[in-house]
Scaffold this active site. Sequence first.
Site, PDB file in Angstrom:
ATOM      1  N   HIS A 163      -7.810  17.646 -18.159  1.00 23.56           N
ATOM      2  CA  HIS A 163      -8.287  18.994 -17.816  1.00 23.56           C
ATOM      3  C   HIS A 163      -8.299  19.211 -16.305  1.00 23.56           C
ATOM      4  O   HIS A 163      -8.465  18.266 -15.534  1.00 23.56           O
ATOM      5  CB  HIS A 163      -9.656  19.309 -18.462  1.00 23.56           C
ATOM      6  CG  HIS A 163     -10.829  18.605 -17.863  1.00 23.56           C
ATOM      7  ND1 HIS A 163     -11.916  18.186 -18.603  1.00 23.56           N
ATOM      8  CD2 HIS A 163     -11.128  18.243 -16.599  1.00 23.56           C
ATOM      9  CE1 HIS A 163     -12.804  17.618 -17.818  1.00 23.56           C
ATOM     10  NE2 HIS A 163     -12.360  17.640 -16.606  1.00 23.56           N
ATOM     11  N   ASN A 213      -8.903  13.531 -19.897  1.00 26.33           N
ATOM     12  CA  ASN A 213      -8.086  14.193 -20.922  1.00 26.33           C
ATOM     13  C   ASN A 213      -7.096  15.192 -20.324  1.00 26.33           C
ATOM     14  O   ASN A 213      -6.503  15.986 -21.043  1.00 26.33           O
ATOM     15  CB  ASN A 213      -8.993  14.898 -21.950  1.00 26.33           C
ATOM     16  CG  ASN A 213      -9.837  16.011 -21.320  1.00 26.33           C
ATOM     17  OD1 ASN A 213      -9.732  16.276 -20.127  1.00 26.33           O
ATOM     18  ND2 ASN A 213     -10.666  16.659 -22.120  1.00 26.33           N
ATOM     19  N   ASP A 220     -15.690  26.035 -11.202  1.00 26.85           N
ATOM     20  CA  ASP A 220     -16.419  26.200 -12.463  1.00 26.85           C
ATOM     21  C   ASP A 220     -17.926  26.036 -12.296  1.00 26.85           C
ATOM     22  O   ASP A 220     -18.401  25.582 -11.251  1.00 26.85           O
ATOM     23  CB  ASP A 220     -15.889  25.194 -13.507  1.00 26.85           C
ATOM     24  CG  ASP A 220     -15.598  23.819 -12.909  1.00 26.85           C
ATOM     25  OD1 ASP A 220     -16.167  23.499 -11.854  1.00 26.85           O
ATOM     26  OD2 ASP A 220     -14.806  23.080 -13.494  1.00 26.85           O
ATOM     27  N   GLU A 272      -9.786  22.713 -20.914  1.00 26.68           N
ATOM     28  CA  GLU A 272      -9.623  21.550 -21.775  1.00 26.68           C
ATOM     29  C   GLU A 272      -8.267  21.612 -22.491  1.00 26.68           C
ATOM     30  O   GLU A 272      -7.636  22.679 -22.556  1.00 26.68           O
ATOM     31  CB  GLU A 272     -10.748  21.535 -22.820  1.00 26.68           C
ATOM     32  CG  GLU A 272     -12.158  21.486 -22.234  1.00 26.68           C
ATOM     33  CD  GLU A 272     -12.535  20.141 -21.624  1.00 26.68           C
ATOM     34  OE1 GLU A 272     -11.643  19.330 -21.304  1.00 26.68           O
ATOM     35  OE2 GLU A 272     -13.741  19.894 -21.459  1.00 26.68           O
TER      36      GLU A 272
HETATM   37  C1  F6R Z   1     -15.139  19.926 -11.523  1.00 28.02           C
HETATM   38  C2  F6R Z   1     -13.919  20.037 -12.272  1.00 28.02           C
HETATM   39  C3  F6R Z   1     -13.412  18.954 -13.165  1.00 28.02           C
HETATM   40  C4  F6R Z   1     -13.352  17.591 -12.478  1.00 28.02           C
HETATM   41  C5  F6R Z   1     -12.866  16.524 -13.461  1.00 28.02           C
HETATM   42  C6  F6R Z   1     -12.858  15.147 -12.845  1.00 28.02           C
HETATM   43  O1  F6R Z   1     -15.396  21.088 -10.778  1.00 28.02           O
HETATM   44  O2  F6R Z   1     -13.330  21.060 -12.186  1.00 28.02           O
HETATM   45  O3  F6R Z   1     -12.136  19.309 -13.633  1.00 28.02           O
HETATM   46  O4  F6R Z   1     -12.490  17.654 -11.378  1.00 28.02           O
HETATM   47  O5  F6R Z   1     -13.690  16.508 -14.585  1.00 28.02           O
HETATM   48  O6  F6R Z   1     -14.174  14.757 -12.587  1.00 28.02           O
HETATM   49  P1  F6R Z   1     -14.492  13.434 -11.775  1.00 28.02           P
HETATM   50  O7  F6R Z   1     -14.021  13.665 -10.394  1.00 28.02           O
HETATM   51  O8  F6R Z   1     -15.985  13.292 -11.844  1.00 28.02           O
HETATM   52  O9  F6R Z   1     -13.762  12.330 -12.452  1.00 28.02           O
END
Ligand code: F6R
Length: 261
Positions: free
Chosen positions: A137, A135, A67, A142
């Site tokens: 995702h 959450n 992303d 989301e």
């Molecule tokens: C980032 C992504 C997100 C993260 C998720 C966890 O490219 O795709 O889904 O993997 O938000 O983020 P952290 O590792 O910072 O807890």
Amino acid sequence: MQVVIANSAAEVAILGAKYCVEALTKKPNCVLGLATGSTPVALYETLIDLHRQQQLSFKQCTTFNLDEYIGIVSTHPQSYRYFMQAHLFDHIDIDQRQTYIPDGMGEPQQAALDYEQRIKQLGGIDLQILGVGRNGHIGFNEPSSSLVSRTRIKTLAAPTIEDNKRFFKDGEFQPTLAITMGIGTILEAKKILLLATGKSKAEAVKNLVEGPLSASCPASALQMHQNTIVIIDTEAAADLEHTAYYHQVATETEQLDNNND
Ligand code: F6R
């Protein structure tokens, strides 16, 4: 789904790196799917160390990130392009032209279509690395995201915006839109490695591994994937019910691997 419970976040990174090394060794021109965020940073550090010890080359591989924010340039310190350069690409021997990240400054719908097409052209993703949001995702899919979604524009949920606030300066523009691979796109990866550490992820891990298949926890879609390995530390595993079973499977898998050596 295979669940591996490691003793620490450091061990999660080491175990995760083993799968990346395996993918790159078996197929030096493999296609890796990469994630940003704090979880994979230790994994990337381990890969950089292995590269410096001349045990690992990325020369022939291609990468696709999950992303990118819409509305910030790639040189912005919070862009995911900047993150990947700083945490991985600038420290390894990868051909920089083979590192793909959605274009958050172009026309986003076209950028999303182009991204899907490029992944297909290169034969699909061999190994996809994922983190998980509190959450549930994956990527920026989301809760309520379609479980068959493709790369597209997504509005970030309030908890995601809140979690990522710490990376932006006070008063600085923080994007609320992103281009993300869809859940359907992610599920087409041949192998998926999801990493999670810390107690803030315990509920999401419980829902994704043992909860119902539901758009309320987008990561639960991984239950429909045939080759997913979830590597978590004991804190992230705290809410799981079938822990004894996961340990039993891990021990037996290790014994089988040792017998095959
Ligand atoms: C980032 C992504 C997100 C993260 C998720 C966890 O490219 O795709 O889904 O993997 O938000 O983020 P952290 O590792 O910072 O807890």
